[in-house]
Scaffold this motif. Structure first.
Motif, PDB file in Angstrom:
ATOM      1  N   MET A 486      55.980  95.816  46.723  1.00 35.80           N
ATOM      2  CA  MET A 486      54.761  95.223  46.177  1.00 35.80           C
ATOM      3  C   MET A 486      55.010  93.794  45.719  1.00 35.80           C
ATOM      4  SD  MET A 486      51.615  95.978  45.760  1.00 35.80           S
ATOM      5  CE  MET A 486      50.205  95.169  45.018  1.00 35.80           C
ATOM      6  N   LEU A 487      56.114  93.590  45.046  1.00 36.15           N
ATOM      7  CA  LEU A 487      56.464  92.254  44.573  1.00 36.15           C
ATOM      8  C   LEU A 487      56.553  91.279  45.743  1.00 36.15           C
ATOM      9  CD1 LEU A 487      57.464  90.311  42.333  1.00 36.15           C
ATOM     10  CD2 LEU A 487      59.775  91.152  42.804  1.00 36.15           C
ATOM     11  N   ARG A 488      57.223  91.688  46.787  1.00 36.81           N
ATOM     12  CA  ARG A 488      57.395  90.803  47.944  1.00 36.81           C
ATOM     13  C   ARG A 488      56.069  90.523  48.636  1.00 36.81           C
ATOM     14  NH1 ARG A 488      62.988  93.737  49.888  1.00 36.81           N
ATOM     15  NH2 ARG A 488      64.394  92.457  48.611  1.00 36.81           N
ATOM     16  N   TYR A 489      55.193  91.532  48.680  1.00 41.36           N
ATOM     17  CA  TYR A 489      53.882  91.310  49.302  1.00 41.36           C
ATOM     18  C   TYR A 489      53.072  90.302  48.488  1.00 41.36           C
ATOM     19  CZ  TYR A 489      49.253  92.140  51.234  1.00 41.36           C
ATOM     20  OH  TYR A 489      48.012  91.973  51.817  1.00 41.36           O
ATOM     21  N   ILE A 490      53.052  90.480  47.177  1.00 41.51           N
ATOM     22  CA  ILE A 490      52.327  89.541  46.312  1.00 41.51           C
ATOM     23  C   ILE A 490      52.863  88.127  46.490  1.00 41.51           C
ATOM     24  CG2 ILE A 490      51.943  88.877  43.897  1.00 41.51           C
ATOM     25  CD1 ILE A 490      51.838  91.881  43.239  1.00 41.51           C
ATOM     26  N   LYS A 491      54.183  88.006  46.489  1.00 39.17           N
ATOM     27  CA  LYS A 491      54.797  86.676  46.606  1.00 39.17           C
ATOM     28  C   LYS A 491      54.560  86.071  47.988  1.00 39.17           C
ATOM     29  CE  LYS A 491      56.438  86.031  42.502  1.00 39.17           C
ATOM     30  NZ  LYS A 491      55.946  84.901  41.661  1.00 39.17           N
ATOM     31  N   SER A 492      54.513  86.922  49.025  1.00 41.70           N
ATOM     32  CA  SER A 492      54.267  86.390  50.374  1.00 41.70           C
ATOM     33  C   SER A 492      52.880  85.780  50.469  1.00 41.70           C
ATOM     34  CB  SER A 492      54.423  87.500  51.417  1.00 41.70           C
ATOM     35  OG  SER A 492      53.348  88.414  51.390  1.00 41.70           O
ATOM     36  N   LEU A 493      51.915  86.369  49.778  1.00 43.03           N
ATOM     37  CA  LEU A 493      50.561  85.796  49.773  1.00 43.03           C
ATOM     38  C   LEU A 493      50.489  84.557  48.879  1.00 43.03           C
ATOM     39  CD1 LEU A 493      48.186  88.916  49.690  1.00 43.03           C
ATOM     40  CD2 LEU A 493      49.185  87.740  51.641  1.00 43.03           C
ATOM     41  N   GLU A 494      51.126  84.640  47.724  1.00 44.61           N
ATOM     42  CA  GLU A 494      51.133  83.489  46.813  1.00 44.61           C
ATOM     43  C   GLU A 494      51.698  82.244  47.487  1.00 44.61           C
ATOM     44  OE1 GLU A 494      53.487  82.042  42.789  1.00 44.61           O
ATOM     45  OE2 GLU A 494      53.364  84.190  43.221  1.00 44.61           O
ATOM     46  N   ALA A 495      52.720  82.432  48.325  1.00 49.86           N
ATOM     47  CA  ALA A 495      53.389  81.295  48.976  1.00 49.86           C
ATOM     48  C   ALA A 495      52.486  80.565  49.956  1.00 49.86           C
ATOM     49  CB  ALA A 495      54.640  81.788  49.696  1.00 49.86           C
TER      50      ALA A 495
END
Length: 960
Positions: A486-495
């Motif tokens: 979940m963390l990586r998915y959120i960060k992938s969108l934030e980027a």
């Protein structure tokens, strides 16, 4: 060495960026000796305040938080079973820390520049998909303000779609939530819509009705099968809106399967704190055939210039910026940040987890019902999801007292009590309720065989309404259930999204200010976030203190007598202000006063709001300098004097100028019997120097998400409180559930009494830490920064309007229309700015073919210079196109933005270098932000409208 023990750090020095040396250089570039000299050349002397703002002394950040802790302690965090549209939740930590508390998400702007907003566009597309799945409808928007206003938007949509123009009756089930009925009555009045409240089981549907609305489950918890009612409504040509509980839809048959035309509701139960009323993201879903009447924003799938998957806001031709008074709604603000949180909640839990949460809530509710019935109480809801209802008779007062003794809030109505369980409810919580209900009966809960009751729990949802259809089937809802994923998915969108974390967002009229961390910290404190908006008033002393102080401070800043904090967006503030003016005229017997004069330069929400308030709109001309044509205004005010309701005016003007005739303009309106409504979008140029009252206005709204530092959140939340002169105070919005203290109040404009209460703390913190002097200095530096940009750019771009002494206010308009002669559009400039690491200024508003720039006081000189350097470099590229040095079609402007995949591809066929494409100035290499897609194709997206997540194969790399 002498030591200074009285030193205290000033928040003002953290908020206002330019230091003393940079300020001197900026003043020199502008050509003035001091800021005060600049202000005297900018703000007309006849509107300048004679006294300094009378506000408390500024507090340091540490002192403010310490003091606020004491204030917060006056809020009693009782266990809430009140329900009525608001529920306690568990916010997953990975979502709270990485979205709600993350400036990479909350400082983004509305995704008008899609190429640098793909992350939140994907999250909002996920939200739409979630809503469509759970409601069983064909299309959904990207959120609305709250449940009540979403229901009102549904009513208006049904009204606008009616085929029988004589149909003026809207049926409202008596079991729709009280606050929603209140808002429906507000919205209905200006159009002459008759609200008929009654039982859906006994109402006689006929051709005078154009629409109907029911609650699912109903307000007191009962689950009804509305399928027959829907069929009868459709036989009469009546469209049906269903207000649905999103958590209950995990177990209930979706309205789209049994006849709903529109489904609305709140997504608050999906991981969004109560916050004493907001902010919360409403949802709105309907049939595909109504897509062009759907209010609010819609995210759609398209392709970029390379043919790759991309997203953007679809069908914008419905929007008020384009259609003005003919728009589907006046809504300008959604609740993007909260919709994103709700979508992430669904992704994190997935369909299995959501169903388990819903089943636990329902199971505990059934357990409680059966236990109380075993004690001798009569539970009146035969079918229910999470709410039981009991007729207590004389036991109501003892139960109330015992509930308070156990720090529990129930929902009371006469001798009835309802109890609504939620995600946070545990078996021990239920046992606490059982124990004090038993005590009042003179019994002991230990006498109950709770294990036997537990073993006999079964669903209390009617068999024909138990959900069988699947939901949340897309892989995005079935892939990220561990925290690491979940963390990586959120960060992938934030980027993929540019925010204030990366660079200045110099949007004219939108004021993208610093959202200081200290201002944000208290929002998630339990003392503020876990309070129900209908909690007893003696439990919310902390909130009441904050509201009282904020009311006084904003009244001092505006010069008005009082504020209403209820409107939860700027556009809603406009509407509320106009409805207050309408009520004032009606109270005086001036029922005919329905004409609003609106300058041609006005923000699109102005005429849209006036239309919603039932007003006839007369446009007032602007002169060649962008000012209101006073002669035209005077002629039209006199021509319509007997019917004049108000003038809507933005100050400084939307053209970025302090109009020197503003007092005369207001006097003309008053002389002809009207009121002056001032749009507060540009208050960042007023605070401490002038005020709405000083110019002669009677009412204004304040965009707290602009001047007073509430974050934009990628397109919401916002707040739009209104301030009014003394004669309008009695008409400020009331509320059906909470007494707001005004006898002549208009009915509610928002679901919660104080709107999005939890984020009012942000503006309270900003004012408290800045103090009167700091706020005034912020205004001065906003004007300084804008005039510095003007001085640096005016030799490269014509500045369209300026004041009599050549100064702009806090924003300016650059004229780019001449570039069309050699094929360069203003859109090309906007997209090229992305290659330089910047979000474009406001494009083609208020004048087509222009950009409107507003830097804010929080930007340092070096950031202003970076932006100016980029704009000057782009102007040089335009010149190269003009003289033929760059190809008219194949050039950096037309091909912008350049993605990493394009720049690093093996083939490069363009007549300019990769260096020019990606790193056009030296600083870009250090600050480089890569757009994740090339220029989006809007036409393709509207031609093949897709508003839900497509099959995973079509964008597998995007969500990996």
């Amino acid at each position: 060495m002498k030591l200074n023990i009285d030193y205290q750090e000033k928040f003002e020095q953290r908020h206002i960026a330019p230091n003393e040396q940079d300020t001197a250089k900026m003043l020199s570039t502008i050509g003035v000796n001091s800021i005060d000299e600049l202000i005297s050349q900018t703000v007309p002397p006849n509107i300048r305040l004679k006294n300094n703002l009378n506000l408390p002394a500024a507090k340091s950040e540490a002192d403010y938080l310490n003091d606020l802790k004491q204030t917060a302690s006056k809020n009693k965090v009782f266990k809430s079973y009140i329900g009525q549209g608001y529920h306690d939740v568990i916010v997953p930590g990975v979502i709270q820390r990485n979205i709600l508390e993350n400036p990479g998400w909350y400082t983004q702007y509305t995704p008008y520049q899609a190429e640098i907003a793909q992350g939140r566009l994907q999250a909002l597309l996920n939200f739409q998909t979630m809503v469509m799945d759970l409601t069983g409808m064909e299309i959904a928007n990207a959120s609305l303000l709250d449940e009540g206003t979403a229901a009102a938007e549904a009513m208006f949509m049904q009204y606008s779609l009616r085929k029988n123009e004589n149909a003026k009756v809207f049926f409202v089930s008596e079991e729709v939530l009280a606050q929603t009925i209140d808002i429906l009555q507000t919205r209905a009045a200006p159009y002459g819509i008759q609200i008929l409240i009654g039982s859906h089981e006994t109402v006689n549907l006929d051709e005078t009705m154009f629409g109907a609305i029911v609650q699912y489950p109903a307000a007191k918890g009962q689950i009804y099968d509305y399928s027959d009612f829907a069929g009868k409504a459709h036989e009469k040509g009546i469209k049906l809106t269903v207000v649905a509980d999103i958590m209950a839809l995990a177990l209930l048959s979706p309205p789209g399967e049994w006849g709903a035309d529109i489904v609305v509701g709140s997504s608050q139960r999906f991981g969004i704190p109560m916050g004493f009323g907001g902010p919360h993201a409403a949802f709105f879903a309907t049939k595909e055939e109504y897509k062009r009447s759907l209010p609010g924003r819609i995210i759609g799938v398209t392709i970029d210039s390379a043919g790759n998957y991309a997203l953007r806001m679809a069908l914008q031709t419905r929007e008020q910026h384009i259609r003005r008074d003919k728009a589907t709604s006046n809504i300008c603000t959604a609740q993007a940040l909260l919709a994103i949180m709700a979508s992430m909640y669904a992704i994190y839990h997935g369909p299995k987890g959501i169903k388990q949460i819903a089943e636990r809530i329902h199971g505990l509710s059934v357990f409680l019902s059966q236990a109380l019935e075993s004690l001798g109480y009569k539970q009146e809801n035969k079918f229910f999801f999470d709410t039981i209802k009991l007729e207590l008779g004389d036991l109501i007062n003892p139960i109330h007292a015992e509930a308070l003794n156990n720090e529990v809030n129930l929902n009371y109505e006469g001798s009835l009590v309802s109890i609504t369980l939620d995600e946070t409810t545990t078996p021990n919580d239920v046992l606490t309720i059982i124990r004090f209900f038993a005590k009042v009966m003179g019994k002991n809960a230990h006498e109950l065989d709770l294990d036997q009751i537990k073993s006999g729990i079964s669903s209390h949802i009617p068999s024909q309404l138990q959900r069988e259809s699947a939901y949340l089937t897309h892989p995005v809802f079935n892939s990220y259930h561990s925290e690491h994923e979940m963390l990586r998915y959120i960060k992938s969108l934030e980027a993929k999204d540019l925010s204030l974390c990366h660079s200045m967002i110099a949007l004219g009229s939108c004021t993208m200010k610093l959202n200081a961390t200290t201002e944000m910290i208290p929002v998630t404190w339990a003392e503020f976030s876990k309070i129900h908006p209908f909690a007893p008033i003696d439990q919310v002393g902390g909130y009441m203190q904050i509201f009282d102080e904020l009311n006084k401070w904003l009244s001092e800043i505006t010069g008005f007598a009082s504020m209403s904090l209820q409107p939860n967006s700027g556009a809603q503030g406009e509407y509320a202000g106009l409805m207050v003016i309408r009520a004032y005229h009606l109270d005086r017997g001036d029922t005919h006063r329905n004409i609003a004069l609106i300058p041609s330069s006005a923000h699109g929400t102005n005429p849209a709001s006036a239309a919603m308030a039932g007003m006839k709109i007369i446009i007032v001309k602007c002169d060649e300098r962008g000012n209101i044509d006073v002669a035209d205004l005077k002629a039209k005010a006199e021509e319509h004097a007997s019917d004049l309701s108000c003038l809507m005016v933005t100050y400084p003007s939307t053209h970025g100028v302090f109009e020197e005739s503003i007092i005369e303009i207001c006097e003309i309106i008053h002389k002809n019997g009207g009121q002056v409504y001032m749009d507060g979008a540009n208050m960042n140029a007023q605070v401490g120097l002038t005020s709405p009252a000083a110019i002669g206005a009677d009412v204004c709204h304040l965009n707290l998400h602009k001047t007073f530092c509430i974050p934009h959140g990628g397109g919401g939340p916002g707040m739009g409180p209104i301030g009014v002169a003394k004669h309008l105070v009695p008409f400020l919005p009331g509320h059906a559930v909470v007494d707001m203290g005004n006898e002549k109040s208009i009915s509610a404009v928002s679901s919660a009494p104080w709107g999005s209460a939890s984020i009012l703390i942000i503006s309270h913190a900003y004012i408290a830490m800045m103090g009167g002097e700091g706020l005034t200095n912020a205004t001065k530096f906003a004007i300084l920064n804008a005039n510095y940009i003007k001085a640096r750019l005016e030799n490269s771009y014509p500045v369209l309007y300026s004041g009599s002494q050549g100064r702009c206010a806090h924003e300016m308009i650059l004229d780019c229309r001449a570039f069309k002669a050699y094929g360069v559009e203003v859109t090309d400039i906007a997209k090229r700015l992305m290659d330089y690491g910047f979000h474009a200024p406001t494009v083609s508003f208020p004048v087509a073919g222009t950009v409107m720039i507003e830097p804010t006081e929080s930007e340092p000189k070096h950031e202003l210079d970076r932006f100016c350097d980029a704009m000057i470099a782009i102007r040089a590229e335009i010149s190269e196109v003009e003289i033929g040095k760059l190809d008219a079609v194949d050039n950096p402007l037309k091909n912008a933005p350049h993605t990493a995949s394009v720049v690093t591809a093996d083939d490069w066929t363009h007549p300019y270098s990769r260096q020019t494409a990606a790193f056009p100035l030296p600083y870009v290499a250090t600050y480089k932000f890569w757009p994740s897609v090339g220029r989006v194709n809007d036409t393709h997206g509207d031609r093949t409208l897709i508003c839900s997540c497509p099959p995973i194969e079509s964008y597998a790399e995007e969500v990996a």
